[in-house]
Design an enzyme around this catalytic site. Sequence first.
Site, PDB file in Angstrom:
ATOM      1  CG  ASP A1033     -23.634   3.791  -9.275  1.00 23.24           C
ATOM      2  OD1 ASP A1033     -24.214   2.706  -9.349  1.00 23.24           O
ATOM      3  OD2 ASP A1033     -22.646   4.093  -9.972  1.00 23.24           O
ATOM      4  CB  THR A1066     -19.497  -0.993  -7.849  1.00 26.48           C
ATOM      5  OG1 THR A1066     -19.818  -1.118  -9.224  1.00 26.48           O
ATOM      6  CG2 THR A1066     -18.199  -0.250  -7.698  1.00 26.48           C
ATOM      7  CB  THR A1067     -21.558  -1.102  -3.088  1.00 24.71           C
ATOM      8  OG1 THR A1067     -21.786   0.121  -3.779  1.00 24.71           O
ATOM      9  CG2 THR A1067     -21.502  -0.846  -1.602  1.00 24.71           C
ATOM     10  CG  ASP A1369     -26.130   0.663 -12.199  1.00 22.34           C
ATOM     11  OD1 ASP A1369     -25.242   0.617 -13.071  1.00 22.34           O
ATOM     12  OD2 ASP A1369     -25.965   1.188 -11.090  1.00 22.34           O
TER      13      ASP A1369
END
Length: 1510
Positions: A1033, A1066-1067, A1369
């Site tokens: 994550d 996010t990534t 998530d």
Amino acid sequence: MSANIQETIVDLLNQALLYGNDSKRVKHLRHVQELILRKDPSLLNHFLEDVLSFQTDKSSEIKKTIISFIEEACQQNPKLIVKVIGSLNLLLHDDNVFVQKKLILSMMPIYKSTLTWLSKSQSVDELVCSVWDMMADIKNHIVSILNSNDDRLCTVAIKFIEMLALTLSRHEQDFPINSNANDSEILFRTKLEQEEKEMIEKLLEFILSEKLSSVNLIAAIEAVSNIARQRSDYISRILQTFEVLHVDLFSNFIDSQVSSVHKAIKSKLLNILKYSASYNIQSQCSTLLVDFGATQAEILKYSPKVVQESKRKFISNDHSENIKKSKTMNVLNNVKLDIDQDIKQEKSIQNIIDVQRNDLLPWVSSTVDHKILSTSIDFISNLSKQQKIIKSFKLSNVLKPLEFNDIQRMSLDSFHRVLNAEAVCDGHGVDQIRQKVMTRLVCLFKQSFRNIYEDYIFADVRERYDLAFIWLYQEYVYANGYLTIFDRNKKKNFTEYDNILCRLLEYFFQEKYDDLFSRLITSAPIITDNALFILKRYCQNENYSHHGMNILRSLITSRIIIREKCLNLLLILTHNEDISIRNNSLNVIQSLHEKKEFKISIEQYASKCLSYLRTSKPSEILFSDNEKLLIISTDVWTEDSIRRCLSLYLSLISSNHHLIQPLLNIYIEVDKDIKRVILQILETSVRPMGMTSSELLKLVKNCPIGAEALITRISNIRTQQMTPSRDIVENIQDLYHKRISDVRSLVPILSGLEKCDIINTLPKFIKLPPPMVKEVFKLVLSLNDSSGTLKTNFILPSELLIALHRISLEECELKTIINATSICFNECSTYTSDILVDVLQQLVEMNPIPILFMRTVLQAFSLYPKMVHFIMNILQRLITKQAWKQPRIWEGFIKCCEKTRPHSYSILLQLPPAQLKHVLQITSELRDGLVGHIRSMSSAQHSSIPSSRLTVIEDDSENVLPVLLNQSGENQSIMSAITTLNPKAESARQAQALSINISAARGLAEMLKTNLGPKGTMKMLVSGAGDIKITKDGCTLLHEMQVQHPSASLIARAATAQDDITGDGTTSIVLLIGELLKQADLYITEGLHPRIVAEGFELAKKEALKIIDTLKIPIAEDRETLIQIARTSLRTKLSMENADILTDIVVDAVLAINESGKPTDLNMVEIMEMQHRTEADSRLVRGIVLDHGGRHPSMPKALKNAFILTCNVSLEYEKTEVNAGFFYKNAAERDRLVTSERKFIDDRVEKIVELKRKVCSGDDKNKTFVVINQKGIDPFSLDVLAKEGILALRRAKRRNMERLSLACGGEAMNSVENLTKECLGFAEDVYEHVLGEEKFTFVEGCKNPKSVTVLLKGSTKYILNQLKDALRDGLRSVTNAIEDGCVLPGGGAFEIVAHQALNQYKQQVKGRARLGVQAFAEALLIIPKAIAQNAGHDQQETIVKLQHEYATSKIPVGINIATGEAIDPKSLGIYDNYCVKKQLIHSSTSIATNLILVDEILRAGLSSLRPGGQ
């Protein structure tokens, strides 16, 4: 000798564990077996666990040796099965077949010895029952091996079943239960015999099965033949099986195998034939032998011969049987004549019941009515008819006796007719006579009718309980010699009465008829010793203990004859190993102790138990039979045995203060271990005695020698809740000065001592153990003062620390003083920076300075770094006081200068040259710092430094002095403008700044790139403490990593903000920012200005947002679509299996809490973790899971259809929020005050109970009640609620209160006033689940819950953390989809479409800004490239395929991670969130634009405003 053997055994075990090959290790273990089991069996318990530890060895030979050891040990001592049963179960499921085979063979003698031990046991507890259950599981597993395909295991399983069939038979002489008419507590003869028949049937069915080898068939034939030889009852059944086998044999085997089987059966049949028991089936057996190839000569050779002696024996047996039949007939005739005579003369039977218990059964002795002849006694009328009929028969018929079987059959038929005549007799009003006749017949003919009568009563025990009671009283009448029709001078014999009473009690006990059990034992005419033993077992059962104790109390108060026995039984239960049973018995004893008639007996028994402490080993009375049975050592005093011995005595002290003196005398005589336990458990008994107890004051004043520690402990207990009186303080002070040298005796009276006394005794206090020193400091600092006011005799924190510094080394060691000061510094809430400043200011002015002063300075700086400027003033003050004259202070001064760099440089420059040189010689690192500090000074500042000090600094430092003394204007012109503004600043400009930003962004992107997509890899985070976290994550990684680079930190914050806003991406945002900067760098290095690139990025961003709107797919809130969305999100975080498990959970959780037109609050989805089982066991609870359970042992553990009251009401006594005092004149006023306080809480509880009774009545009487309170519930209130069957949970978390109302309905009540049914919630199931030491309460089955709980399960903490991150998530992704009302095609489809659209759009852009648009378009492809690369595909080839497919079909396409080909994401349900992509484009463009426009990076340091840089 024993010591030498122990050493040898230890050496052999070590060698077997560490050295040699398997054969040598086996040899060592066999040697150990020889020494333990044959030479010195007393060592078995000591080394058993060490030997059993080899059961997990990899070698099969080692495991087989351990099995042999267990087998021999259990044969010597069957009780060891309790300790080894787990090992046997483990080895049975071993992977090695030979280990399993060896275990099955060993289980045959182990099973027999266990069965023998259990049948001889007098009493059985839960542990033994569980052992027998495990033994049954092992047996069933071995029997099931018959169905396996492994011939090796099947053969030994056949032998095991043969052993079972022979062992469980009634004919087995080694099995004591077969010779006893009564069943064991867990072994039932009829059940075992039934199991024997089942085993034989299994073997016979196995012989006839089709899928078995010839080897197993021959083994089975041999087994049933052995059974036939030893159990003749089964010979006929076995021969039938052989006949069937003979027919089917040729179809299942080849000729050679058939021949072998024929020979085996022939041999076994010949062996069976020679036994005399086969005489009756000789013809059948001979015929079968001929079929299997036996000759007539062989048959005659083995045929049995019946000798004359046997015939005479048979005749003799027949004669004796006829005599028995004739006697039985005579008895039956006598009974008939007696009953006829009673009827004719209308005798009135003496009312025995009225003599014993007039109030119980007044109708038992009613006069026999004439209607008995026509309505109830079919048996008698049948006999009369027989007599009339006999008169018409011939003489030969009259003289012919009836067969015994006929008599038995006729008697049973008659009795059955009487039993079944209930309705007829009741209709004619003679049912009482029928009941009396039945009971008299049962009493007279016990063997014939007793079992039938028992079954009749137990078939409907509640309706026929009166029959059981009549039967019991009838047996009591006959036992006393009343109304006996045989011999009125017969001696009293209560054996049958005792058997019936115990049988009834056992049945009520086992079937849980508590009310019938209580009624029977309290109303029985007499209570036998066996009945008391059953009552004892009843009381020792945790579920019935409370009820059983009340029965005992009733018997003690009402039955004078057995009062002593019952009281003794109750007193013995005060030593029970179960603490709950012990407490229940103590509660009853305390209530009886208040009565004069029991007080002396109870105190005498308690004193007797107390005296046992003088003996070298505990008395046997302290241990139950179960503990003796389990080989629990009772030769030494343990903490548990001491507590049992003292529990009764200590419970009586609070009601009789005079008992404290004998306890004191015992304490003086016993050893230290017993003293330690007495001191531990004394508190609950002494605290209720109060400060005014004359006995305690007398003890303190006249303390016996050796009891000082006990007196100190008593004083400590009494002063914990209140300030000691002046008398107590003076007496203990006097005791300390004259008798007790231990300063611990003063701890209880610290609050009563003067300040000077405390400070004078401080050197002795700090020599105590650290925990006690900490407690002393808390007392003297008034930390435990509940009033919140500081008393005048208490020491201030600063005074305490200063007093510790003033202690001389002659009074106490330096290390002890250091430890004491460290305890002070650990209390950060007390020793604030202000207090430490006050302390240091006072200490620095002392002369001489205390030796620990500099250590205190360093500790203060480590706690409060902001004190650095104050510490510089302290150091400056030390220079004026010439601190170098005190070596320890000077050493601390240097260390402080090292710790406080660079602030200390200005202080060092104030030292005299000699001292400065000494400092620099000790710590060379300070020299470099000083040089840098001087270089950073202005010319005016360093010109003020004396040259002598510069010379000292110059030593061992090349070219330092010229630089310092000859700084020219040329050197100053070299410095940049920014350096002129701030001499401590560092800067990076233009291309260097851009390079720094780009390298930081690309580095962060490269690290997270491998995590993207379903095939992304994991990262392991290792903290400084060694904690490990495995995750992919992006948000978790960026939160947990230590990102120090300023540009990377900026990107990380932007990415985590993306997660906070949308819950995902996010990534992706990190990758996109890194790629945008990478693409921008290609153009900027060729001369394109960053501003042009930024303008192109902005144009591309606006166009990309338009593309997003064209691609969005509207959705409805249907479950299938939401499942696809959740699956897409979860598979990027978890493996496919785990993601699919959580998908349904996520969607159902969001749909449950979602309300149309309102924002979805995900806080209403509680996430509960259980480190238990596997991920597949995770589930959605449509209700609430609370992480605690009920606080009372008697409360129900599971409830159905429960009303739930959620409240925030205190159900315990609370102190007032303001300081208040209550004064009373005497004890009566105090009691009224306590009663009123208690009544205040009791009234609240009573209102809850009334509500429960109101709502759980009528149509809802089968419903239950639960109370969940945010505040506390005291034990008294819990007890009241438990008696009402209410499950009560206290101190529920505040966040759960709102969730409870949303899940179950109802309202959260802040008051118990006006409680109604509408205030209550409802749940179908409320139950408690225990996991290790943790308890969880599940509230499920709620109607339309608006708050749910996701219960995550996993085997490790890593898995649980991973599941929790993914679950959050997933919840956000489903919530985003519902709120957006649309989604985007996933799998990189948006990026492919946007890339082509932006390349077309750049043609419309004028000027060089189109290069920025092109860079933006190329950067977008980083997402599909990363997905493809992580899936193991070539990223360039994959991108080309996708672009080509989209160009031809104009349908948005994504990546198939399995093949690398193009797919339609919509058709496969692969979606991205609309808001995530939109926020991603906004944030990444904004951050990338800001970073490429940075042309200078500054790292600024604060410049000092004071001259000289100080």
